[in-house]
Motif scaffolding. Structure first.
Motif, PDB file in Angstrom:
ATOM      1  N   MET A   1       1.338  -0.947  -0.391  1.00  0.00           N
ATOM      2  CA  MET A   1      -0.159   0.003   0.216  1.00  0.00           C
ATOM      3  C   MET A   1       0.987   1.419   0.222  1.00  0.00           C
ATOM      4  SD  MET A   1      -3.258   0.699   2.252  1.00  0.00           S
ATOM      5  CE  MET A   1      -3.292  -0.814   2.892  1.00  0.00           C
ATOM      6  N   ASN A   2       0.709   1.746  -1.051  1.00  0.00           N
ATOM      7  CA  ASN A   2       1.511   3.710  -0.677  1.00  0.00           C
ATOM      8  C   ASN A   2       0.939   4.586   0.369  1.00  0.00           C
ATOM      9  OD1 ASN A   2       2.309   3.019  -3.014  1.00  0.00           O
ATOM     10  ND2 ASN A   2       0.864   3.641  -4.680  1.00  0.00           N
ATOM     11  N   THR A   3       1.840   5.456   0.575  1.00  0.00           N
ATOM     12  CA  THR A   3       1.473   6.352   1.963  1.00  0.00           C
ATOM     13  C   THR A   3       1.597   7.297   1.186  1.00  0.00           C
ATOM     14  OG1 THR A   3       3.930   4.969   3.775  1.00  0.00           O
ATOM     15  CG2 THR A   3       2.833   7.061   3.878  1.00  0.00           C
ATOM     16  N   ILE A   4       0.484   8.046   1.473  1.00  0.00           N
ATOM     17  CA  ILE A   4      -0.654   9.189   0.793  1.00  0.00           C
ATOM     18  C   ILE A   4      -0.313  10.292   1.645  1.00  0.00           C
ATOM     19  CG2 ILE A   4      -2.327  11.000   0.388  1.00  0.00           C
ATOM     20  CD1 ILE A   4      -1.991   8.168  -1.740  1.00  0.00           C
ATOM     21  N   VAL A   5      -0.443  10.330   2.500  1.00  0.00           N
ATOM     22  CA  VAL A   5       0.301  11.394   3.893  1.00  0.00           C
ATOM     23  C   VAL A   5       1.154  11.558   4.764  1.00  0.00           C
ATOM     24  CG1 VAL A   5      -0.592  13.136   5.395  1.00  0.00           C
ATOM     25  CG2 VAL A   5      -2.032  12.153   3.659  1.00  0.00           C
ATOM     26  N   GLN A   6       2.313  12.400   5.199  1.00  0.00           N
ATOM     27  CA  GLN A   6       3.012  11.724   5.852  1.00  0.00           C
ATOM     28  C   GLN A   6       3.721  12.818   6.741  1.00  0.00           C
ATOM     29  OE1 GLN A   6       6.485  10.347   3.488  1.00  0.00           O
ATOM     30  NE2 GLN A   6       7.395   9.095   5.056  1.00  0.00           N
ATOM     31  N   VAL A   7       3.687  12.801   8.590  1.00  0.00           N
ATOM     32  CA  VAL A   7       3.098  13.738   8.862  1.00  0.00           C
ATOM     33  C   VAL A   7       4.807  13.441   9.993  1.00  0.00           C
ATOM     34  CG1 VAL A   7       2.201  15.349  10.394  1.00  0.00           C
ATOM     35  CG2 VAL A   7       0.847  14.514   8.503  1.00  0.00           C
ATOM     36  N   GLU A   8       5.459  14.430  10.405  1.00  0.00           N
ATOM     37  CA  GLU A   8       6.801  14.355  11.553  1.00  0.00           C
ATOM     38  C   GLU A   8       7.077  15.641  12.095  1.00  0.00           C
ATOM     39  OE1 GLU A   8       8.085  10.912  11.523  1.00  0.00           O
ATOM     40  OE2 GLU A   8       8.816  11.651  13.101  1.00  0.00           O
ATOM     41  N   GLY A   9       6.238  15.574  13.588  1.00  0.00           N
ATOM     42  CA  GLY A   9       6.576  15.811  14.437  1.00  0.00           C
ATOM     43  C   GLY A   9       5.958  17.768  14.297  1.00  0.00           C
ATOM     44  N   LEU A  10       4.848  17.522  13.194  1.00  0.00           N
ATOM     45  CA  LEU A  10       3.989  18.925  13.132  1.00  0.00           C
ATOM     46  C   LEU A  10       3.826  19.598  14.227  1.00  0.00           C
ATOM     47  CD1 LEU A  10       2.490  20.898  10.843  1.00  0.00           C
ATOM     48  CD2 LEU A  10       0.804  18.940  11.287  1.00  0.00           C
ATOM     49  N   ARG A  11       4.346  21.025  14.109  1.00  0.00           N
ATOM     50  CA  ARG A  11       4.169  21.411  15.502  1.00  0.00           C
ATOM     51  C   ARG A  11       2.761  23.640  14.644  1.00  0.00           C
ATOM     52  NH1 ARG A  11       5.420  22.460  20.614  1.00  0.00           N
ATOM     53  NH2 ARG A  11       5.416  24.713  20.668  1.00  0.00           N
ATOM     54  N   LYS A  12       2.822  23.810  15.736  1.00  0.00           N
ATOM     55  CA  LYS A  12       1.568  25.300  14.936  1.00  0.00           C
ATOM     56  C   LYS A  12       1.689  25.935  15.922  1.00  0.00           C
ATOM     57  CE  LYS A  12       0.093  28.092  11.891  1.00  0.00           C
ATOM     58  NZ  LYS A  12       1.044  29.034  11.182  1.00  0.00           N
ATOM     59  N   THR A  13       1.931  27.096  16.438  1.00  0.00           N
ATOM     60  CA  THR A  13       1.112  27.776  17.836  1.00  0.00           C
ATOM     61  C   THR A  13       1.100  29.089  17.220  1.00  0.00           C
ATOM     62  OG1 THR A  13       3.494  28.686  17.564  1.00  0.00           O
ATOM     63  CG2 THR A  13       3.649  26.964  19.642  1.00  0.00           C
ATOM     64  N   TYR A  14       0.114  29.470  17.811  1.00  0.00           N
ATOM     65  CA  TYR A  14      -0.914  30.527  17.967  1.00  0.00           C
ATOM     66  C   TYR A  14      -0.806  31.433  19.112  1.00  0.00           C
ATOM     67  CZ  TYR A  14      -3.110  28.842  13.933  1.00  0.00           C
ATOM     68  OH  TYR A  14      -3.234  28.587  12.024  1.00  0.00           O
ATOM     69  N   GLY A  15       0.501  32.822  18.335  1.00  0.00           N
ATOM     70  CA  GLY A  15       1.009  32.987  20.064  1.00  0.00           C
ATOM     71  C   GLY A  15       1.297  31.963  21.534  1.00  0.00           C
ATOM     72  N   ALA A  16       0.805  32.074  22.611  1.00  0.00           N
ATOM     73  CA  ALA A  16       0.526  31.033  23.581  1.00  0.00           C
ATOM     74  C   ALA A  16       0.629  29.400  23.631  1.00  0.00           C
ATOM     75  CB  ALA A  16       1.010  31.247  24.639  1.00  0.00           C
ATOM     76  N   ILE A  17      -0.949  29.916  22.961  1.00  0.00           N
ATOM     77  CA  ILE A  17      -1.345  28.672  22.358  1.00  0.00           C
ATOM     78  C   ILE A  17      -0.192  27.718  21.638  1.00  0.00           C
ATOM     79  CG2 ILE A  17      -3.001  27.320  21.868  1.00  0.00           C
ATOM     80  CD1 ILE A  17      -4.807  30.425  22.421  1.00  0.00           C
ATOM     81  N   ALA A  18      -0.098  26.766  21.642  1.00  0.00           N
ATOM     82  CA  ALA A  18       0.155  25.504  20.332  1.00  0.00           C
ATOM     83  C   ALA A  18      -0.443  24.562  20.274  1.00  0.00           C
ATOM     84  CB  ALA A  18       1.350  24.692  21.526  1.00  0.00           C
ATOM     85  N   ALA A  19      -1.423  25.429  18.738  1.00  0.00           N
ATOM     86  CA  ALA A  19      -2.285  24.429  18.535  1.00  0.00           C
ATOM     87  C   ALA A  19      -2.075  23.165  17.705  1.00  0.00           C
ATOM     88  CB  ALA A  19      -3.159  24.730  16.814  1.00  0.00           C
ATOM     89  N   VAL A  20      -1.518  22.850  17.784  1.00  0.00           N
ATOM     90  CA  VAL A  20      -1.172  21.911  17.188  1.00  0.00           C
ATOM     91  C   VAL A  20       0.098  21.680  18.152  1.00  0.00           C
ATOM     92  CG1 VAL A  20      -0.230  19.706  15.276  1.00  0.00           C
ATOM     93  CG2 VAL A  20      -1.995  21.561  14.904  1.00  0.00           C
ATOM     94  N   ASP A  21       0.415  20.153  18.672  1.00  0.00           N
ATOM     95  CA  ASP A  21       2.283  19.881  19.183  1.00  0.00           C
ATOM     96  C   ASP A  21       2.631  19.290  19.156  1.00  0.00           C
ATOM     97  OD1 ASP A  21       4.309  20.962  21.070  1.00  0.00           O
ATOM     98  OD2 ASP A  21       2.240  20.600  22.600  1.00  0.00           O
ATOM     99  N   ASP A  22       2.949  19.102  18.010  1.00  0.00           N
ATOM    100  CA  ASP A  22       4.077  17.696  17.957  1.00  0.00           C
ATOM    101  C   ASP A  22       3.195  16.444  16.938  1.00  0.00           C
ATOM    102  OD1 ASP A  22       6.278  15.942  17.413  1.00  0.00           O
ATOM    103  OD2 ASP A  22       6.895  16.058  19.541  1.00  0.00           O
ATOM    104  N   ILE A  23       2.779  16.995  16.532  1.00  0.00           N
ATOM    105  CA  ILE A  23       2.042  15.499  15.814  1.00  0.00           C
ATOM    106  C   ILE A  23       2.324  14.353  14.710  1.00  0.00           C
ATOM    107  CG2 ILE A  23       0.209  14.989  14.309  1.00  0.00           C
ATOM    108  CD1 ILE A  23      -1.555  17.072  16.043  1.00  0.00           C
TER     109      ILE A  23
END
Ligand SMILES: Nc1ncnc2c1ncn2[C@@H]1O[C@H](COP(=O)(O)OP(=O)(O)OP(=O)(O)O)[C@@H](O)[C@H]1O
Ligand SMILES: [Mg+2]
Lengths: 307, 248
Positions: free
Chosen positions: A1-23
């Protein structure tokens, strides 16, 4: 099977909020992959980083083998997107929207067929503002399917719909997958994730707290199976003692609940019923409850999904 | 190209379905013409040095009025609303270029403005047998320059203002005094000298000057200041609106 999506250590912060924290996660071809979690868990942020609409602070993202930030233009030819928040002009008619969006793609499927598939034929000439919530959702799904994408993102696709419309949309999503497409969706209905998804990532506060098939998640939890019944009068002490051996006991007035662990030799329900008949006790309304993803979330985070 | 045509056609239909903008672009100027026409008839407006009848003065002025209104209202409101409501957001997920989105808006408003002006000119000709001493191509060129440079203001407002409501209010605040003071609603010569000085700061004044001049057959050379200001606005409008364009 093929890997369609690969996410490694995704982070996104807004000000003090880590909306996405190492996914980190991967999605395989042909899967219905669900992200589930309460409001503000980071589902939309994650999805929109994959779509190239938001720029991650750090981490690597590969969608169909490319970086959405750098090759967003090629990606939007092969990926269909339904956004949690978007709109069409109020006075634009259903067929006009499909016709217009068709012109954006060098190769698009016939929108007239989509109209039929999504049950929007009657609404062909209805202006966008006059559509019901479910009809709008279906139109957005149709728009997302126009480029005949390999991968389709559906962010909160059944929020605000009644159960009937929700089931219709589930059938639609299964149908899309049956045509060989990969689906990534988000929801805050645990039931939706459980019924619809092949694999589910449970998000909370920007992190993935669990990721597996719904069945495995429920199983791994050793979540409790419950047996519930009612008695006339109070619980005799002898029975209370015997039942507590079988599992954790909870008494509310006439209603008795026994929480038992999964993976027992004898099913909890037969043990309870045989105890009750042995001691000659009259009971009624006996039923069992299986654990759900809702319980998984509760046991992982100590909180209920919705208050 | 296909998407630009489709989008322009779609936006044209949406424009015509929006009763307010269609009324102000196509109907309102005609109403104004008939009101003033019934007052002055074919005489010249008293107090102006025009050798033309009133209608010959009013048509270029009202053309400026249409340009001012469409440039500030539909352009600003459409774009700001599209952004605020997430309509641009949905477009962003497709391969369509922002230039197509902007160009379609420009074409629609331009064509609609042209249509409004055409109706005005036809009414002037048929009802009042208005005198036209200019060159049709020169007039069309002037109209194109004026419209495009004025639309720039709308695009800038839509790009710079935080939301649709603010954009709409700012557009109105700019538009109304400008319509009155620039001579687009009635000849500037009728206003006190002090007020006429203010009008030098209003972009619409240059539109009125150029169009009135071209109408009576003056050459472009006698309107270098007007043309210079308008070309400057056009360039500024293009640069700023492309720079400030945001999908959301
Ligand atoms: N553009 C933004 N600016 C500031 N904060 C943001 C922005 N987008 C998201 N956030 C914050 O990031 C967190 C995650 O938001 P996100 O929209 O990803 O959650 P979600 O899981 O999709 O929630 P929901 O179920 O409500 O859609 C929230 O705390 C939110 O307030
Ligand atoms: Mg969300």
């Amino acid at each position: 099977m093929n890997t369609i999506v690969q996410v490694e250590g995704l982070r996104k912060t807004y000000g003090a909020i880590a909306a996405v924290d190492d996914i980190s996660f991967e999605v395989q071809e042909g899967e219905i992959f669900g992200m589930v979690g309460p409001n503000g868990a980071g589902k939309t942020t994650t999805i929109e980083c994959l779509e190239g609409l938001r720029k991650p602070d750090s981490g690597t993202v590969r969608v169909l083998g490319v970086d959405p930030q750098r090759e967003g233009q090629t990606l939007c030819l092969r990926v269909g997107m339904q956004l949690q928040q978007s709109n069409l002009p109020e006075r634009m008619k259903v067929w006009e929207a499909l016709d217009l969006y068709t012109s954006f793609y060098p190769k698009a499927v016939d929108w007239k067929e989509l109209l039929v598939q999504l049950g929007l034929e009657e609404k062909r000439n209805a202006p966008f503002s006059k559509l019901s919530g479910g009809q709008k959702q279906r139109l957005f799904i149709a728009l997302a399917l126009l480029p005949d994408p390999q991968l389709i993102f559906l962010d909160e696709l059944t929020t605000g719909l009644d159960p009937q419309a929700r089931h219709a949309i589930w059938d639609l999503v299964r149908d899309v997958r049956a045509r060989g497409k990969t689906v990534i969706l988000s929801t805050h209905f645990m039931e939706e994730a459980e019924k619809l998804c092949d694999r589910v990532a449970i998000l909370d506060l920007g992190r993935i707290v669990a990721l597996d098939t719904p069945a495995a998640l429920i199983h791994s939890l050793e979540a409790e199976q419950r047996v519930i019944f009612s008695l006339d009068g109070s619980l005799p002490p002898a029975l209370e003692k015997a039942l507590s051996m079988a599992g954790r006991l909870e008494v509310q007035g006439e209603q008795v609940t026994i929480h038992g662990k999964n993976g027992r030799k004898v099913p909890l329900v037969s043990e309870v019923v045989s105890l009750l008949t042995e001691q000659g006790i009259n009971f009624r309304d006996l039923r069992t409850e299986q654990p759900t993803l809702e319980d998984v979330f509760l046991s992982l985070t100590g909180r209920k999904m919705r208050e | 190209m296909k998407s630009l045509l489709k989008m322009t056609w779609m936006e044209t239909k949406l424009f015509l379905r929006e009763p307010v903008s269609a009324f102000f672009t196509l109907i309102f100027p005609l109403v104004m013409l008939f009101i003033f026409g019934s007052i002055y008839g074919t005489q010249s407006v008293p107090g102006t040095d025009s050798t033309q009848g009133a209608i010959g003065t009013l048509i270029p002025a009202f053309t400026a009025m249409i340009i001012g209104m469409t440039g500030l209202m539909p352009v600003t409101i459409t774009l700001a609303t599209y952004r605020e409501n997430g309509i641009l957001r949905r477009l962003r997920t497709t391969p369509v270029s922002p230039l197509v989105v902007l160009a379609a808006q420009v074409m629609v408003v331009f064509v609609m403005t042209g249509l409004g002006v055409l109706l005005l000119a036809i009414a002037g000709k048929v009802v009042y047998h208005v005198q036209f001493d200019g060159n049709v191509f020169s007039m069309a060129g002037g109209f194109t320059l004026c419209s495009l440079s004025f639309f720039g203001i709308g695009f800038i407002l839509a790009g710079v203002m935080p939301n649709a409501r603010t954009a709409q209010i700012v557009a109105m605040v700019l538009l109304y005094p400008m319509l009155i003071l620039s001579g687009a609603a009635w000849p500037r010569e009728l206003m006190p000298a002090a007020v006429q000085k203010i009008s030098a700061f209003l972009p619409l004044t240059y539109v009125v000057n150029l169009l009135r001049g071209l109408w009576v057959g003056e050459s472009w050379g006698t309107h270098l200041l007007d043309v210079g200001v308008l070309v400057g606005m056009l360039l500024l409008g293009i640069i700023i609106s492309v720079k400030t364009f945001r999908w959301e």
